[in-house]
Design an enzyme around this catalytic site. Structure first.
Site, PDB file in Angstrom:
ATOM      1  N   GLY A   9      91.786 145.587  54.572  1.00  0.00           N
ATOM      2  CA  GLY A   9      92.783 146.591  54.158  1.00  0.00           C
ATOM      3  C   GLY A   9      93.155 146.404  52.701  1.00  0.00           C
ATOM      4  N   VAL A  11      95.354 144.253  51.122  1.00  0.00           N
ATOM      5  CA  VAL A  11      95.363 142.882  50.599  1.00  0.00           C
ATOM      6  C   VAL A  11      93.928 142.326  50.592  1.00  0.00           C
ATOM      7  CG1 VAL A  11      96.232 140.523  50.889  1.00  0.00           C
ATOM      8  CG2 VAL A  11      97.738 142.457  51.368  1.00  0.00           C
ATOM      9  N   ASP A  31      86.305 143.439  59.180  1.00  0.00           N
ATOM     10  CA  ASP A  31      87.410 144.213  59.748  1.00  0.00           C
ATOM     11  C   ASP A  31      86.978 144.788  61.091  1.00  0.00           C
ATOM     12  OD1 ASP A  31      90.065 145.597  58.137  1.00  0.00           O
ATOM     13  OD2 ASP A  31      89.495 146.462  60.072  1.00  0.00           O
ATOM     14  N   ARG A  80     104.683 146.453  59.197  1.00  0.00           N
ATOM     15  CA  ARG A  80     105.826 146.973  59.960  1.00  0.00           C
ATOM     16  C   ARG A  80     106.047 148.436  59.589  1.00  0.00           C
ATOM     17  NH1 ARG A  80     111.828 145.272  60.544  1.00  0.00           N
ATOM     18  NH2 ARG A  80     111.644 144.298  58.527  1.00  0.00           N
ATOM     19  N   ARG A  86     111.127 143.250  63.980  1.00  0.00           N
ATOM     20  CA  ARG A  86     110.337 142.085  63.586  1.00  0.00           C
ATOM     21  C   ARG A  86     109.664 141.456  64.806  1.00  0.00           C
ATOM     22  NH1 ARG A  86     111.043 140.205  58.454  1.00  0.00           N
ATOM     23  NH2 ARG A  86     112.688 141.305  57.392  1.00  0.00           N
ATOM     24  N   ASN A 118     101.686 138.563  58.129  1.00  0.00           N
ATOM     25  CA  ASN A 118     103.106 138.308  58.445  1.00  0.00           C
ATOM     26  C   ASN A 118     103.433 138.548  59.905  1.00  0.00           C
ATOM     27  OD1 ASN A 118     104.393 137.474  56.015  1.00  0.00           O
ATOM     28  ND2 ASN A 118     103.945 139.494  55.169  1.00  0.00           N
ATOM     29  N   ARG A 149     107.326 136.454  42.144  1.00  0.00           N
ATOM     30  CA  ARG A 149     108.349 137.514  42.089  1.00  0.00           C
ATOM     31  C   ARG A 149     109.608 137.003  41.384  1.00  0.00           C
ATOM     32  NH1 ARG A 149     107.181 139.866  48.207  1.00  0.00           N
ATOM     33  NH2 ARG A 149     105.719 141.473  47.512  1.00  0.00           N
ATOM     34  N   HIS A 173     108.722 132.340  54.294  1.00  0.00           N
ATOM     35  CA  HIS A 173     108.325 133.546  53.548  1.00  0.00           C
ATOM     36  C   HIS A 173     109.012 134.733  54.218  1.00  0.00           C
ATOM     37  CE1 HIS A 173     106.036 136.290  51.200  1.00  0.00           C
ATOM     38  NE2 HIS A 173     105.326 136.746  52.216  1.00  0.00           N
TER      39      HIS A 173
HETATM   40  N1  APR Z   1      90.343 142.033  63.405  1.00  0.00           N
HETATM   41  C1  APR Z   1      90.041 142.333  62.131  1.00  0.00           C
HETATM   42  N2  APR Z   1      90.749 143.189  61.372  1.00  0.00           N
HETATM   43  C2  APR Z   1      91.831 143.743  61.945  1.00  0.00           C
HETATM   44  C3  APR Z   1      92.232 143.468  63.279  1.00  0.00           C
HETATM   45  C4  APR Z   1      91.430 142.571  64.012  1.00  0.00           C
HETATM   46  N3  APR Z   1      91.702 142.256  65.292  1.00  0.00           N
HETATM   47  N4  APR Z   1      93.343 144.182  63.543  1.00  0.00           N
HETATM   48  C5  APR Z   1      93.668 144.865  62.430  1.00  0.00           C
HETATM   49  N5  APR Z   1      92.751 144.610  61.449  1.00  0.00           N
HETATM   50  C6  APR Z   1      92.656 145.155  60.095  1.00  0.00           C
HETATM   51  C7  APR Z   1      93.003 146.637  60.017  1.00  0.00           C
HETATM   52  O1  APR Z   1      91.909 147.430  60.465  1.00  0.00           O
HETATM   53  C8  APR Z   1      93.303 146.798  58.521  1.00  0.00           C
HETATM   54  O2  APR Z   1      92.166 147.233  57.799  1.00  0.00           O
HETATM   55  O3  APR Z   1      93.608 144.550  59.222  1.00  0.00           O
HETATM   56  C9  APR Z   1      93.702 145.379  58.067  1.00  0.00           C
HETATM   57  C10 APR Z   1      95.112 145.301  57.503  1.00  0.00           C
HETATM   58  O4  APR Z   1      95.137 146.025  56.328  1.00  0.00           O
HETATM   59  P1  APR Z   1      96.399 146.906  55.857  1.00  0.00           P
HETATM   60  O5  APR Z   1      96.920 147.693  57.002  1.00  0.00           O
HETATM   61  O6  APR Z   1      95.992 147.605  54.603  1.00  0.00           O
HETATM   62  O7  APR Z   1      97.516 145.805  55.544  1.00  0.00           O
HETATM   63  P2  APR Z   1      97.664 144.935  54.210  1.00  0.00           P
HETATM   64  O8  APR Z   1      98.553 145.616  53.253  1.00  0.00           O
HETATM   65  O9  APR Z   1      96.319 144.508  53.742  1.00  0.00           O
HETATM   66  O10 APR Z   1      98.480 143.683  54.787  1.00  0.00           O
HETATM   67  C11 APR Z   1      97.875 142.787  55.690  1.00  0.00           C
HETATM   68  O11 APR Z   1      99.085 140.920  54.893  1.00  0.00           O
HETATM   69  O12 APR Z   1     100.755 140.752  53.320  1.00  0.00           O
HETATM   70  C12 APR Z   1     100.480 140.809  54.678  1.00  0.00           C
HETATM   71  O13 APR Z   1     102.431 141.843  55.688  1.00  0.00           O
HETATM   72  C13 APR Z   1     101.085 142.033  55.352  1.00  0.00           C
HETATM   73  O14 APR Z   1     100.634 141.295  57.598  1.00  0.00           O
HETATM   74  C14 APR Z   1     100.216 142.171  56.567  1.00  0.00           C
HETATM   75  C15 APR Z   1      98.835 141.674  56.050  1.00  0.00           C
END
Ligand code: APR
Length: 305
Positions: A9, A11, A31, A80, A86, A118, A149, A173
């Protein structure tokens, strides 16, 4: 060397870009959404000719491809959304992390895990427990981000270059983080000697609220530029055997009087993961807050196991 990133995603994708552009290591983005990982892998791979970097980068949903990773970064999970508590988030992400960690333990048993998902501290404890890895090899990313930050807000407030600021945040955190004004410096001078106690409190509070401030602005999703930069710094410290001290969520058993819990404290990171935990001389109220957070995190993690 190879770095695998679980979760392609915001991050995960941005971290992959940082690693690739720094020429640090090969990258595998994994992913559950296979197309997302593959598409980002192709796109980042195409960019290598322009950035003149040869390390390979690819996307997949197959855990076979994380074999022989030096580091595996876990960013998989849900963010979230409005209306979600939470506790709901914890349940959902804990279920995801469970599957992810078992797959890492099976396919990359010699790797070092860097947790990003998180709620970070609880899930780092869960990852350590489920992976059965040595505590040196499971590290959470929280303190580097919170400290960055804090540094940025101090620099903006004082109108000084951010590079002249060293800031340190330890503890959970979360909103309970512990910004250490006494250990934060501007051009080598403690922050507490530069601004009033009230201003220190304001800057600390703004630091603790920064993540929520960004979420509110974005409307959907959460911060990822600074989080990916923070994870990059930690991965680079491990891959490059840098032995630098950064605040990280690491396993304490006796340090700071904390028993059997991962929480944010200064740690030296190198090729073996956590090389050393640094014990600072904290003020009574800081130590009390750290111990209270550790107690909360330990109980929350025990409820998941
Ligand atoms: N296996 C692999 N990937 C998964 C799974 C899984 N079982 N479940 C969800 N994902 C993937 C989603 O498909 C998505 O592409 O995790 C990715 C998360 O990406 P985003 O929704 O863009 O979230 P992001 O902003 O990257 O944050 C990810 O990091 O900073 C923390 O709080 C934030 O917990 C969050 C995490």
């Amino acid at each position: 060397m190879k770095v695998s990133i679980i979760g392609a995603g915001n991050v995960g994708g941005t971290l992959a870009q940082r690693i690739s552009e720094a020429g640090l290591a090969d990258v595998v983005l994994l992913d559950i959404a296979e197309g997302l990982a593959k598409g980002k892998g192709f796109d980042l791979s195409d960019a290598r000719s322009i950035t003149s970097k040869n390390h390979r980068i690819s996307g997949t949903s197959d855990y076979n491809e994380i074999r022989d990773s030096t580091v595996v970064v876990v960013t998989a999970g849900l963010a979230r959304v409005p209306g979600m508590t939470r506790e709901d988030l914890l349940k959902k992400n804990a279920a995801i992390i469970k599957k992810v960690i078992y797959s890492i333990a099976e396919n990359a048993p010699d790797s070092i895990i860097v947790m990003v998902t998180n709620p970070l501290d609880i899930l780092t404890n869960l990852a350590l427990h489920l992976s059965k890895f040595s505590p040196q090899k499971v590290i959470g990313m929280g303190g580097v981000l919170d400290s960055a930050r804090f540094a940025n807000l101090i620099a903006e407030h004082l109108d000084v270059p951010v590079t002249s600021v060293e800031a340190l945040v330890i503890g959970a955190h979360s909103k309970d983080m512990i910004p250490l004004a006494g250990f934060s410096k501007v051009s080598g001078k403690p922050l507490t000697q530069i601004v009033s106690a009230e201003r220190c409190r304001d800057l600390s509070l703004a630091t603790a609220q920064r993540g929520a401030q960004i979420v509110a602005c974005l409307g959907q999703g959460s911060a990822y530029y600074a989080p990916s930069a923070a994870a990059f710094k930690m991965v680079k410290a491990i891959i490059g055997s840098e032995n630098i001290v950064v605040p990280a969520c690491v396993y304490c058993n006796g340090e700071y009087g904390i028993e059997d819990t991962c929480i944010g404290v200064p740690a030296r990171l190198g090729s073996r993961g956590v090389e050393e935990i640094i014990e600072l001389d904290l003020k009574v109220e800081e130590k009390e807050k750290l111990l209270n957070s550790a107690k909360f995190i330990k109980e929350a993690a025990a409820n998941l196991a």
